[in-house]
Design a protein around this motif. Structure first.
Motif, PDB file in Angstrom:
ATOM      1  N   GLU A   1       0.835  -1.203   0.000  1.00 22.26           N
ATOM      2  CA  GLU A   1       0.000   0.000   0.000  1.00 22.26           C
ATOM      3  C   GLU A   1       0.868   1.250   0.000  1.00 22.26           C
ATOM      4  O   GLU A   1       0.634   2.183  -0.781  1.00 22.26           O
TER       5      GLU A   1
ATOM      6  N   SER B   1      -9.245   0.247  -5.298  1.00 26.00           N
ATOM      7  CA  SER B   1      -9.010   0.175  -3.859  1.00 26.00           C
ATOM      8  C   SER B   1      -8.018  -0.941  -3.571  1.00 26.00           C
ATOM      9  O   SER B   1      -7.903  -1.902  -4.341  1.00 26.00           O
TER      10      SER B   1
ATOM     11  N   SER C   1      -8.211  -3.085  -1.169  1.00 28.58           N
ATOM     12  CA  SER C   1      -8.938  -4.323  -0.873  1.00 28.58           C
ATOM     13  C   SER C   1      -9.313  -5.077  -2.142  1.00 28.58           C
ATOM     14  O   SER C   1      -9.201  -6.302  -2.202  1.00 28.58           O
TER      15      SER C   1
ATOM     16  N   ARG D   1     -14.267  -9.940   1.588  1.00 29.51           N
ATOM     17  CA  ARG D   1     -14.222  -9.821   3.056  1.00 29.51           C
ATOM     18  C   ARG D   1     -12.842 -10.164   3.595  1.00 29.51           C
ATOM     19  O   ARG D   1     -12.300  -9.450   4.441  1.00 29.51           O
TER      20      ARG D   1
ATOM     21  N   GLN E   1     -10.521  -7.317   2.844  1.00 30.64           N
ATOM     22  CA  GLN E   1     -10.734  -6.178   3.733  1.00 30.64           C
ATOM     23  C   GLN E   1     -10.090  -6.411   5.098  1.00 30.64           C
ATOM     24  O   GLN E   1      -9.465  -5.518   5.667  1.00 30.64           O
ATOM     25  N   VAL E   2     -10.239  -7.614   5.606  1.00 31.13           N
ATOM     26  CA  VAL E   2      -9.642  -7.951   6.904  1.00 31.13           C
ATOM     27  C   VAL E   2      -8.114  -7.880   6.819  1.00 31.13           C
ATOM     28  O   VAL E   2      -7.457  -7.359   7.723  1.00 31.13           O
TER      29      VAL E   2
ATOM     30  N   VAL F   1      -6.257  -6.076   4.726  1.00 22.55           N
ATOM     31  CA  VAL F   1      -5.848  -4.670   4.610  1.00 22.55           C
ATOM     32  C   VAL F   1      -5.974  -3.972   5.961  1.00 22.55           C
ATOM     33  O   VAL F   1      -5.061  -3.261   6.397  1.00 22.55           O
ATOM     34  N   ARG F   2      -7.087  -4.187   6.642  1.00 24.47           N
ATOM     35  CA  ARG F   2      -7.300  -3.554   7.951  1.00 24.47           C
ATOM     36  C   ARG F   2      -6.242  -4.013   8.963  1.00 24.47           C
ATOM     37  O   ARG F   2      -5.693  -3.189   9.707  1.00 24.47           O
ATOM     38  N   LEU F   3      -5.928  -5.294   8.973  1.00 25.51           N
ATOM     39  CA  LEU F   3      -4.911  -5.809   9.885  1.00 25.51           C
ATOM     40  C   LEU F   3      -3.548  -5.222   9.558  1.00 25.51           C
ATOM     41  O   LEU F   3      -2.805  -4.805  10.454  1.00 25.51           O
TER      42      LEU F   3
ATOM     43  N   ARG G   1      -2.821  -2.384   8.126  1.00 22.00           N
ATOM     44  CA  ARG G   1      -2.793  -0.977   8.533  1.00 22.00           C
ATOM     45  C   ARG G   1      -2.674  -0.840  10.047  1.00 22.00           C
ATOM     46  O   ARG G   1      -1.936   0.007  10.555  1.00 22.00           O
ATOM     47  N   ALA G   2      -3.432  -1.656  10.770  1.00 22.12           N
ATOM     48  CA  ALA G   2      -3.383  -1.591  12.234  1.00 22.12           C
ATOM     49  C   ALA G   2      -1.994  -1.957  12.750  1.00 22.12           C
ATOM     50  O   ALA G   2      -1.457  -1.289  13.640  1.00 22.12           O
TER      51      ALA G   2
END
Length: 126
Positions: free
Chosen positions: A79, A90, A92, A104, A107-108, A110-112, A114-115
């Motif tokens: 990213e 995007s 995701s 889904r 998305q999980v 990508v979110r993980l 980033r976190a």
């Protein structure tokens, strides 16, 4: 004959990834990982009892979890690099297409990533 299909033989072929341009310290562990996974292919479900199958399944689950974290960390690097942006609207969507996972799951991931990058940088494996 159709009843004699072995577990996993109906899986789609894996997209080859060219590792030849990677540094040996990156390519080496990836080759070893693939070899280890291929080694599990020699385990046949009829060759193990319930306890052994439970151990195999548990270790595979642990490995999958650890690999998901590694993948998420790499997606955060992708990213930041912007590699994905010429191929999708995007990140995701790019992850879902590139790694052949559901929207889904992408998305999980990508979110993980980033976190872990933005909020938990000290959790990195060193």
């Amino acid at each position: 004959m159709a009843d004699d299909v072995r577990f996993g033989s109906a899986l789609p072929p894996v997209r080859a990834v060219d590792l030849s341009d990677l540094a040996p310290e990156v390519a080496g562990p990836l080759v070893a990982l693939l070899a280890a996974v291929d080694g599990l292919g020699s385990l046949d479900e009829v060759d193990v009892d319930g306890r052994a199958a439970d151990a195999v399944a548990a270790v595979i689950g642990q490995a999958r979890s650890r690999l998901a974290v590694r993948q998420a960390r790499m997606v955060a690097v992708i990213e930041a690099d912007g590699l994905w942006s010429t191929q999708a609207r995007s990140l995701s969507t790019w992850v879902a297409r590139r790694y052949d996972v559901s929207a889904r799951t992408a998305q999980v991931t990508v979110r993980l990533g980033r976190a872990l990058r933005d909020h938990l940088p000290l959790t990195t494996c060193r």
